[in-house]
Design a protein around this motif. Structure first.
Motif, PDB file in Angstrom:
ATOM      1  N   SER A 293       0.857  -1.185   0.000  1.00  0.00           N
ATOM      2  CA  SER A 293       0.000   0.000   0.000  1.00  0.00           C
ATOM      3  C   SER A 293       0.895   1.238   0.000  1.00  0.00           C
ATOM      4  N   ARG A 294       0.414   2.298  -0.632  1.00  0.00           N
ATOM      5  CA  ARG A 294       1.158   3.571  -0.656  1.00  0.00           C
ATOM      6  C   ARG A 294       0.687   4.502   0.451  1.00  0.00           C
ATOM      7  N   VAL A 295      -0.614   4.455   0.751  1.00  0.00           N
ATOM      8  CA  VAL A 295      -1.165   5.302   1.825  1.00  0.00           C
ATOM      9  C   VAL A 295      -2.039   4.418   2.704  1.00  0.00           C
ATOM     10  N   THR A 388      -3.585  -2.521  13.510  1.00  0.00           N
ATOM     11  CA  THR A 388      -3.232  -1.504  14.512  1.00  0.00           C
ATOM     12  C   THR A 388      -2.077  -0.648  14.004  1.00  0.00           C
ATOM     13  N   ALA A 389      -1.057  -1.280  13.445  1.00  0.00           N
ATOM     14  CA  ALA A 389       0.094  -0.532  12.907  1.00  0.00           C
ATOM     15  C   ALA A 389      -0.358   0.443  11.830  1.00  0.00           C
ATOM     16  N   LYS A 390      -1.210  -0.008  10.935  1.00  0.00           N
ATOM     17  CA  LYS A 390      -1.688   0.876   9.856  1.00  0.00           C
ATOM     18  C   LYS A 390      -2.499   2.047  10.417  1.00  0.00           C
ATOM     19  N   SER A 391      -3.319   1.757  11.437  1.00  0.00           N
ATOM     20  CA  SER A 391      -4.173   2.818  11.994  1.00  0.00           C
ATOM     21  C   SER A 391      -3.351   3.883  12.721  1.00  0.00           C
ATOM     22  N   ARG A 392      -2.164   3.503  13.212  1.00  0.00           N
ATOM     23  CA  ARG A 392      -1.315   4.459  13.950  1.00  0.00           C
ATOM     24  C   ARG A 392      -0.273   5.114  13.050  1.00  0.00           C
ATOM     25  N   ASN A 395       1.248  10.303   8.235  1.00  0.00           N
ATOM     26  CA  ASN A 395       1.473  10.557   6.810  1.00  0.00           C
ATOM     27  C   ASN A 395       2.807  10.076   6.253  1.00  0.00           C
ATOM     28  N   LYS A 396       3.885  10.388   6.956  1.00  0.00           N
ATOM     29  CA  LYS A 396       5.215  10.077   6.416  1.00  0.00           C
ATOM     30  C   LYS A 396       5.848   8.851   7.070  1.00  0.00           C
TER      31      LYS A 396
END
Length: 412
Positions: A293-295, A388-392, A395-396
């Motif tokens: 995923s990019r974002v 959880t990692a993705k939700s936290r 942006n960068k």
């Protein structure tokens, strides 16, 4: 199954495989092959060679392990997985033989692959060993060429505790009448391969001696190399497999291509270059420095032993990010402390365990990580840790998923 439970499933001889092949009318003798062993890079190398052969117009079988999502990933022809129906038919056909021979899961998968390639009359098949070489179930073929990738410390309870002993097991795939390519010359293993090749009177080629690879500037996310064999014509390679560690695999692929051409295989420069630039599309390879995923920015990699993790960390250093979120799980038969001591202290860790019995319990992983100065939370499942990692992830930031093939398998 070794992938699930580990040592209890390991069978240390070729008897069952030979018996299954006999029952199937020796399919391993009805197609040409390339045999690939090694500690690191044998999967990528197998896929690259299969892609080159496909690009040249050969009907190409590919047998690899383990799989990520679907057992059928292990057995492909021109990138297409064996059909569900063919898996069922094979199992039905072999039901009595399975009851009598009592093969391991791996032994039966190898027999299925060889039967599939023979029935579909492939021109050539690229066969990756599972573990070791000498006693690996795949080691019943007489290949056109054997190739051994770099040697590292892995599966030491089966293969030995030093590089030379492990190399001796890998060298077991070297056969009389088949040239052998060694991707990367290593001081500790060089003489092992030389001795075996001399014993069997076969030509031996150290690819890293013959090929000079120079990395060239490229677009972000793209890798370009200038490659040259012993002062010959220059080739500009644009492999689609990312990861700086491919520099260890490419010399072996290039030397194998060169030696197969010398044997009379119709593999022109175009097949080489186009094959290398379309590996993922043509063979379906996943999990090698793969962007999910990019974002948010998410990358995964199946590197799981000490050498593999070192290369992952070298790649992470080339990425730009504000904070690294590291989703990690491991299996219980790896040297976890050595690997954990390599990992960065400033990352946020999301500890988890894959849904296989062989997984290291997450509480044990967290405890060992804490002793190595790594901090983070433990999660019951890979999915929970990943989400959880993705939700936290700001942006960068960057999320990396790895530590075990089986953790990656649950996110790709």
């Amino acid at each position: 199954m070794f992938t699930r439970i580990g040592a209890a499933a390991f069978k240390k001889d070729l008897g069952n495989t030979l018996e299954l092949c006999r029952i199937l009318n020796n399919p391993e003798k009805r197609f040409k092959s390339i045999h690939i062993a090694g500690t690191n890079g044998k999967g990528s190398t197998s896929h690259m060679l299969a892609s080159i052969l496909q690009q040249a117009g050969y009907k190409t079988g590919l047998y690899t392990s383990p799989h990520l999502r679907d057992f059928r990933e292990r057995i492909r022809i021109d990138g297409t997985m064996i059909s569900e129906q063919e898996v069922i038919q094979f199992t039905d056909r072999m039901e009595d033989a399975i009851a009598r021979v009592q093969p391991s899961f791996f032994e039966l998968g190898v027999a299925m692959a060889f039967d599939h390639f023979a029935r579909h009359k492939v021109d050539i098949a690229v066969i990756e060993t599972g573990m070791g070489g000498r006693l690996d179930s795949t080691n019943v073929i007489q290949p056109e060429l054997s190739l051994i990738t770099s040697i590292g410390l892995d599966h030491m309870e089966f293969l030995g505790t030093d590089l030379a002993t492990i190399a001796g097991e890998k060298a077991g795939i070297i056969k009389k009448g088949s040239p052998v390519v060694i991707s990367w010359k290593q001081e500790e293993t060089e003489n092992v391969f030389r001795k075996k090749a001399e014993e069997l009177d076969v030509p031996l080629f150290f690819a890293s001696d013959n090929w000079v690879l120079e990395k060239l500037p490229g677009q972000k996310g793209k890798t370009r190399y200038r490659a040259q064999r012993n002062g010959g014509p220059e080739l500009i390679l644009e492999p689609d497999l990312p990861g700086s560690y491919q520099r260890f695999n490419l010399p072996g692929v290039l030397e194998a291509w060169y030696q197969l051409k010398k044997q009379g295989w119709n593999l022109d420069e175009g097949a080489l270059l186009d094959g290398l630039s379309s590996v993922q599309e043509q063979t379906g390879l996943m999990g090698r420095w793969q962007t999910l995923s990019r974002v948010p920015h998410v990358i995964c990699d199946v590197g799981h032993n000490e050498d593999g993790i070192r290369e992952v960390l070298a790649m992470l250093e080339q990425e730009e990010y504000a904070q690294l979120h590291f989703v990690i799980g491991m299996v219980s038969d790896k040297e976890t402390e050595k690997i954990l001591n390599l990992l960065p202290h400033n990352a946020l860790y999301y500890f988890c365990q894959a849904s296989i019995p062989r997984a290291l319990p997450v509480e044990v992983l967290q405890e060992r990580a804490l002793a190595a100065g790594l901090h983070g939370e433990a999660f019951a499942t890979v999915k929970e840790a990943y989400e959880t990692a993705k939700s936290r992830c700001a942006n960068k930031d960057l999320v990396f998923v790895g530590g075990s093939t089986f953790v990656v398998a649950e996110v790709v």
